[in-house]
Every structure is written in structure tokens, then in C-alpha cells.
Design an enzyme around this catalytic site. Structure first.
Site, PDB file in Angstrom:
ATOM      1  CG  ASN A  20      80.187  31.321  36.537  1.00 43.41           C
ATOM      2  OD1 ASN A  20      80.120  30.363  37.652  1.00 43.41           O
ATOM      3  ND2 ASN A  20      78.453  31.263  36.358  1.00 43.41           N
ATOM      4  NE  ARG A  71      75.444  23.301  16.341  1.00 40.75           N
ATOM      5  CZ  ARG A  71      75.257  24.054  16.989  1.00 40.75           C
ATOM      6  NH1 ARG A  71      75.257  25.425  17.734  1.00 40.75           N
ATOM      7  NH2 ARG A  71      74.254  24.764  16.835  1.00 40.75           N
ATOM      8  CG  MET A  96      73.039  30.012  27.123  1.00 37.93           C
ATOM      9  SD  MET A  96      73.691  28.678  28.055  1.00 37.93           S
ATOM     10  CE  MET A  96      72.100  28.206  29.030  1.00 37.93           C
ATOM     11  NE  ARG A  97      77.168  29.160  18.640  1.00 36.07           N
ATOM     12  CZ  ARG A  97      76.354  28.535  17.436  1.00 36.07           C
ATOM     13  NH1 ARG A  97      75.177  29.695  18.080  1.00 36.07           N
ATOM     14  NH2 ARG A  97      77.211  27.974  16.419  1.00 36.07           N
ATOM     15  CG  ASN A 113      79.811  24.182  29.945  1.00 36.87           C
ATOM     16  OD1 ASN A 113      80.055  25.297  30.267  1.00 36.87           O
ATOM     17  ND2 ASN A 113      78.988  23.019  29.843  1.00 36.87           N
ATOM     18  CG  HIS A 115      75.494  22.305  33.377  1.00 31.78           C
ATOM     19  ND1 HIS A 115      74.471  22.272  32.469  1.00 31.78           N
ATOM     20  CD2 HIS A 115      74.645  21.080  33.925  1.00 31.78           C
ATOM     21  CE1 HIS A 115      73.638  21.713  31.899  1.00 31.78           C
ATOM     22  NE2 HIS A 115      73.403  20.856  33.254  1.00 31.78           N
ATOM     23  CD  GLU A 149      79.284  11.251  24.918  1.00 36.75           C
ATOM     24  OE1 GLU A 149      78.403  10.282  25.546  1.00 36.75           O
ATOM     25  OE2 GLU A 149      80.381  10.615  24.556  1.00 36.75           O
ATOM     26  CG  ASP A 151      75.986  19.935  29.701  1.00 36.80           C
ATOM     27  OD1 ASP A 151      76.605  20.533  29.696  1.00 36.80           O
ATOM     28  OD2 ASP A 151      74.470  20.338  29.530  1.00 36.80           O
TER      29      ASP A 151
END
Ligand code: GAR
Length: 207
Positions: A20, A71, A96-97, A113, A115, A149, A151
């Protein structure tokens, strides 16, 4: 192509392959997307996608999450690197975090993002397998604004991909990925054409 204005300065965050990222680089080079990429950041030093950035002459930075105690500490370091480069829009491309509020609050409405499902269907891990397990006849790809939240932020663009009898998770992922490569540059262009909300806070001191 016109020189992009400061407000079109992107950062792309990756963890792995980076296809991507390459599609965004290609869209900019083709004049389909009026933006520039200030930096590509990976949380993994061995992410193959870093090579795409190097070949395109884009600055790369590895910030290994394992080197941080929490984090939040990691996200603070990320935010600092992005703010120093005056990034306006952060594009997660296979990063991927999970993001903490530290990150999301620093770039309100300015993190995208991608998905590989038609969100809100099949969030989280293995969305292609989730679609197959659900007996779906159609899945797809979504670009959304990142909120706190997983996705679940506002959808910018979605495109459908049919599920074909005999599909495996891999064959479905490959066909969805081809659609992602069109969708992500289109979604970034759409977001850049409208106000992005409040600007990120600038640091006053840069070490
Ligand atoms: C893409 O399919 C992207 O949608 C997915 O990871 C892949 C990264 O591929 N992202 C997620 O599943 C995020 N939840 P790439 O590294 O070749 O761009």
C-alpha cells in the site's frame, strides 16, 4: 504536478510488506495524488516495505516498539517524530499496532487506516478468514479515520470485492489487496480536499 502545500505532508506507517505504501508513492509520482511523503516509519527493522521508501528517496525511520516500556511511551516517540516533520496526515498502511489515546489525540481526524474488509464487518485480525467463516459472498476494503476504538472510525471510502466459491484466505486477500492499491490513494485525496480539523499541536522545543 504542483508542489504540494505543507498541508499535504504525509507520513506512512508500516510493519511489513508495504504494497500500500508503494501504491501511494506511485499515485504521487503519477500526479494522481497531490501530496508528499515526509517519512516512512516502521516498528520493525526488517519490514520489506522500507525498501520501497528508500528506492523512492523518502526518509525512513525504524522505531522498534520493543525498545519502549509502554504503548504510551512508544506513541509519544512516534508523535514527536511526526510533529518535528510537520506531518499533517498519518496513513497507517499495514501498521500492525494498536494506537493509544496519546497518538490519536495528537492527530485528531488526521490518522487514516486501511483494512481489508467492509467495516464495520470483520474488524481486527484475519478479516479475510472471518469473511469466509461467515459465508460472506462479498467482502472488500475500507479506508477510515482512526479513533480510539479498533477499526471503528468514520469511513472515508469503501469498495466491494466478491467472494468467489473456492476462495481461500490468501486468494481473497490478494484480490482485496489489488483494490486497496486504488482505494488508499483515492481516500487520501478525498481527505486532503476537505478540512482536516484542528491542526496538531506543535512542539516548541526540538532537541
Ligand atoms: C493490507 O491488506 C492492509 O489492509 C492490512 O494489512 C495489509 C498490509 O499490506 N491491514 C490490516 O489488516 C489492518 N488491520 P501491505 O503491507 O502490503 O500494504
Amino acid at each position: 504536478m504542483n508542489t504540494p502545500s505543507r498541508s499535504n505532508t504525509l507520513a506512512i506507517l508500516i510493519s511489513g510488506r508495504g504494497s500500500n505504501l508503494q501504491s501511494i508513492i506511485d499515485a504521487i509520482a503519477a500526479g494522481r495524488l497531490d501530496a508528499s511523503i515526509a517519512v516512512v516509519i516502521s516498528n520493525r527493522a526488517d519490514a520489506p516495505g522500507l525498501g520501497y521508501a528508500v528506492r523512492a528517496g523518502i526518509e525512513t525511520l525504524v522505531l522498534d516498539h520493543q525498545a519502549y516500556r509502554s504503548r504510551e511511551d512508544y506513541d509519544r516517540a512516534l508523535v514527536a517524530e511526526l510533529q518535528v516533520r510537520r506531518v499533517n496526515l498519518v496513513c497507517l498502511a499495514g501498521f500492525m499496532r494498536l494506537l493509544s489515546p496519546v497518538f490519536v489525540d495528537a492527530f485528531p481526524n488526521r490518522i487514516l487506516n486501511i483494512h481489508p474488509s467492509l467495516l464495520p464487518k470483520y474488524p481486527g485480525l484475519h478479516p479475510q478468514q472471518q469473511a469466509l467463516d461467515d459465508g460472506a459472498t462479498v467482502s472488500g476494503a475500507t479506508v477510515h479515520v482512526v479513533n480510539k476504538e479498533l477499526d471503528a472510525g468514520p469511513i472515508v471510502l469503501q469498495r466491494e470485492v466478491p467472494v468467489i466459491p473456492g476462495d481461500t484466505s490468501d486468494t481473497l486477500a490478494t484480490r482485496i489487496l489489488a483494490v486497496e492499491h486504488q482505494l488508499y490513494p483515492d481516500a487520501i485525496a478525498k481527505v486532503l480536499l476537505r478540512p482536516l480539523g484542528p491542526a496538531p499541536k506543535r512542539r516548541t522545543h526540538v532537541p
